[in-house]
Scaffold this motif. Structure first.
Motif, mmCIF file in Angstrom:
data_model
loop_
_atom_site.group_PDB
_atom_site.id
_atom_site.type_symbol
_atom_site.label_atom_id
_atom_site.label_comp_id
_atom_site.label_asym_id
_atom_site.label_seq_id
_atom_site.Cartn_x
_atom_site.Cartn_y
_atom_site.Cartn_z
ATOM 1 N N ASN A 1 0.855 -1.174 0.000
ATOM 2 C CA ASN A 1 0.000 0.000 0.000
ATOM 3 C C ASN A 1 0.903 1.240 0.000
ATOM 4 O O ASN A 1 1.562 1.528 0.992
ATOM 5 C CB ASN A 1 -0.896 -0.063 1.253
ATOM 6 C CG ASN A 1 -1.760 1.163 1.429
ATOM 7 O OD1 ASN A 1 -1.691 2.110 0.622
ATOM 8 N ND2 ASN A 1 -2.563 1.162 2.488
ATOM 9 N N THR B 1 1.584 4.727 0.528
ATOM 10 C CA THR B 1 0.885 5.769 1.293
ATOM 11 C C THR B 1 1.438 7.159 1.001
ATOM 12 O O THR B 1 0.785 8.145 1.284
ATOM 13 C CB THR B 1 0.996 5.497 2.808
ATOM 14 O OG1 THR B 1 2.372 5.365 3.153
ATOM 15 C CG2 THR B 1 0.265 4.229 3.185
ATOM 16 N N ILE C 1 3.301 0.672 2.937
ATOM 17 C CA ILE C 1 3.042 -0.301 3.994
ATOM 18 C C ILE C 1 2.945 -1.673 3.327
ATOM 19 O O ILE C 1 2.162 -1.863 2.398
ATOM 20 C CB ILE C 1 1.732 0.009 4.754
ATOM 21 C CG1 ILE C 1 1.842 1.382 5.438
ATOM 22 C CG2 ILE C 1 1.435 -1.072 5.780
ATOM 23 C CD1 ILE C 1 0.525 1.901 6.000
HETATM 24 C C1 LIG Z 1 -3.286 2.272 2.926
HETATM 25 O O1 LIG Z 1 -2.786 2.789 4.141
HETATM 26 C C2 LIG Z 1 -3.479 3.932 4.610
HETATM 27 C C3 LIG Z 1 -2.741 4.462 5.823
HETATM 28 O O2 LIG Z 1 -2.585 3.493 6.810
HETATM 29 C C4 LIG Z 1 -4.925 3.553 4.922
HETATM 30 O O3 LIG Z 1 -5.632 4.691 5.347
HETATM 31 C C5 LIG Z 1 -5.558 2.985 3.649
HETATM 32 O O4 LIG Z 1 -6.832 2.512 3.953
HETATM 33 C C6 LIG Z 1 -4.718 1.840 3.075
HETATM 34 N N1 LIG Z 1 -5.263 1.446 1.812
HETATM 35 C C7 LIG Z 1 -5.456 0.167 1.513
HETATM 36 C C8 LIG Z 1 -5.964 -0.108 0.137
HETATM 37 O O5 LIG Z 1 -5.259 -0.738 2.301
#
Ligand SMILES: *[C@@H]1O[C@H](CO)[C@@H](O)[C@H](O)[C@H]1NC(C)=O
Length: 214
Positions: free
Chosen positions: A93, A95, A169
């Protein structure tokens, strides 16, 4: 574990008495089964020539059996914990994207990376490992090198294509992190971990395709 093997080897040489010097927690890894078999073999060999020697080996077997029983009863031998299942799938992910084109400037196998990372348990977000503990020195690593074995298995696929300044992440299911063994005392068995990475900088050492002239 290594210290135990050495101790066991020494004990094999001088008999069971030296095993008394082992620390209680080391007994979990002591190979009672093998040691008892070995003593039984010696007892049998000596039956034809030296009954005293045979009896001594049998006494050793009895002592080993008593010790084995005691450490099991004392709970020093840990049972395998069953996999609770329901693991997070591996995913990346991004960010904090950068404007770099990952296909051109993203990290590839062979590149030398300096990353900051924070690993936290998927279960309760408890931080289990971070590069910020050691005076904020980023972790240096070479993607695709042998030394990647020192890191959780999800790191290599998880860091592919990361750009300088990017944050991402990486979701690491237990089997791509510390698996059944965990990393005591911070990571329990079968724990899934989220690693948050930021690429501080990197050196391009991997083989990139030269642009083709048409
Ligand atoms: C990616 O990480 C962000 C920050 O932790 C979070 O808000 C978001 O939902 C995540 N997106 C996915 C697709 O998991």
């Amino acid at each position: 574990m290594k210290a135990v093997s050495v101790l066991v080897a020494v004990c094999l040489a001088v008999g069971v008495s030296c095993a008394k010097d082992m620390k209680e927690e080391d007994w979990e890894h002591f190979d009672f089964d093998m040691e008892i078999k070995r003593k039984a073999g010696q007892a049998k060999i000596n039956l034809k020539t030296d009954h005293d020697a045979s009896l001594k080996y049998i006494d050793d077997i009895l002592n080993l059996a008593i010790k084995w029983k005691r450490i099991i009863k004392d709970g020093l031998v840990k049972k395998d914990i069953p996999d609770p299942g329901n693991h997070i799938p591996f995913s990346i992910n991004i960010t904090e994207p950068t404007d770099c084109d990952p296909a051109v400037d993203g990290a590839i196998m062979g590149d030398i990376l300096r990353v900051h990372y924070v690993g936290s348990l998927a279960l309760d977000e408890k931080v289990v490992d971070t590069s910020f503990k050691t005076g904020s020195v980023p972790q240096k690593l070479i993607l695709g090198s042998q030394s990647m074995k020192n890191f959780p298995a999800c790191w290599e696929p998880g860091l592919q294509g990361i750009c300088k300044g990017e944050r991402r992440i990486v979701a690491c299911p237990s089997e791509l992190a510390f698996g059944k063994e965990g990393m005591p005392p911070f990571v329990g068995p079968y724990a899934d971990i989220y690693y948050s990475f930021s690429l501080v900088d990197y050196t391009q050492r991997g083989m990139r395709n030269m642009p083709t002239e048409l």
